[in-house]
Design an enzyme around this catalytic site. Structure first.
Site, mmCIF file in Angstrom:
data_model
loop_
_atom_site.group_PDB
_atom_site.id
_atom_site.type_symbol
_atom_site.label_atom_id
_atom_site.label_comp_id
_atom_site.label_asym_id
_atom_site.label_seq_id
_atom_site.Cartn_x
_atom_site.Cartn_y
_atom_site.Cartn_z
ATOM 1 N N SER A 24 -8.623 55.947 49.303
ATOM 2 C CA SER A 24 -8.356 57.216 48.679
ATOM 3 C C SER A 24 -7.220 58.009 49.235
ATOM 4 O O SER A 24 -6.251 57.510 49.578
ATOM 5 C CB SER A 24 -9.503 57.895 48.065
ATOM 6 O OG SER A 24 -9.190 58.571 46.998
ATOM 7 N N ASP B 112 -11.286 52.181 38.092
ATOM 8 C CA ASP B 112 -11.323 53.292 38.843
ATOM 9 C C ASP B 112 -11.077 54.405 37.905
ATOM 10 O O ASP B 112 -9.943 54.575 37.227
ATOM 11 C CB ASP B 112 -10.187 53.207 39.947
ATOM 12 C CG ASP B 112 -10.361 54.203 40.947
ATOM 13 O OD1 ASP B 112 -10.678 55.413 40.558
ATOM 14 O OD2 ASP B 112 -10.088 54.157 42.149
ATOM 15 N N HIS C 4 -14.169 53.661 41.602
ATOM 16 C CA HIS C 4 -13.519 54.373 42.772
ATOM 17 C C HIS C 4 -14.440 54.278 44.031
ATOM 18 O O HIS C 4 -15.093 55.057 44.665
ATOM 19 C CB HIS C 4 -13.310 55.828 42.667
ATOM 20 C CG HIS C 4 -12.212 56.362 43.771
ATOM 21 N ND1 HIS C 4 -11.015 56.058 43.658
ATOM 22 C CD2 HIS C 4 -12.469 57.495 44.329
ATOM 23 C CE1 HIS C 4 -10.538 56.560 44.803
ATOM 24 N NE2 HIS C 4 -11.178 57.524 45.178
#
Length: 214
Positions: free
Chosen positions: A103, A158, A192
């Site tokens: 991320s 995601d 995610h």
């Protein structure tokens, strides 16, 4: 790790089982710490590789849809470059170091690799995007890492960093570095987060680009 906070806690480290001749520096995502990723990397470790997972470099304005905090991102990249220098001083050359992250950590690892003068072994960019993309030229970068191998991975479900950000980042990367060296993997149903299949791809990439030298 953000700003000049010298009291930042020491990174979580997975030491090499024998003499370390290579290193992976892996940056976590927003609100996380290095511990979660050090455990994940311990599950795929190679005996000659040291894994370093710094804590807490939360950068405001480093999400794909926020106003980007240019000064904060550049400062964080300098902190990562200092970590790389530390490993070089301890005897691991920069071309035996892979930079990675998840991320915002992945975003920072891409940005750092493309702007540093330290030649790196590769980048592992998970569920992320390229920050400050407008600051990069239209053509290939002139820096030392224009041939750098990149493994970029993304879940197709995601909700936080949509797959489209990953796809756009891959296209941009292919214009900045040798496109033959950019690998993009997507994982069906992954949100995610990470999955075993992805970690196996990460292990394969690390083993390929940081082989044992003795």
């Amino acid at each position: 790790m953000c700003g000049n906070n010298m009291s930042a806690p020491l990174p979580a480290i997975v030491p090499a089982a024998r003499k370390a001749t290579a290193a992976v520096i892996f940056l976590h995502g927003l609100g996380d710490t290095g511990h979660g990723w050090s455990e994940a990397l311990a599950g795929i470790k190679s005996p000659h590789v040291k894994y370093i997972c710094p804590h807490a470099f939360d950068i405001s304005g480093l999400s794909p849809d926020s106003q980007e905090d240019e000064a904060g991102i550049k400062q964080a990249a300098e902190n990562v470059k200092a970590l790389i220098d530390q490993e070089v001083k301890s005897g691991i050359p920069s071309h035996r170091i892979i930079l990675g992250g998840f991320s915002q950590g992945g975003a920072l690892s891409l940005y750092t690799a493309l702007t540093t003068q330290q030649k790196l072994a590769g980048v592992v960019a998970l569920s992320c995007w390229l920050p400050l993309r407008a600051s990069f030229s239209q053509g290939p970068i002139s820096g030392v890492n224009r041939e750098i191998p990149v493994l970029q991975c993304h879940g197709d479900c995601d909700p936080l960093v949509p797959l489209m950000f990953g796809s756009l980042t891959v296209e941009k990367l292919k214009s900045l570095i040798n496109p033959a060296n950019v690998t993009f993997r997507t994982y069906s149903g992954m949100m995610h987060s990470s999955c075993i299949e992805e970690m196996m791809d990460v292990k394969q990439f690390i083993d390929k680009h940081l082989p044992p030298i003795d």
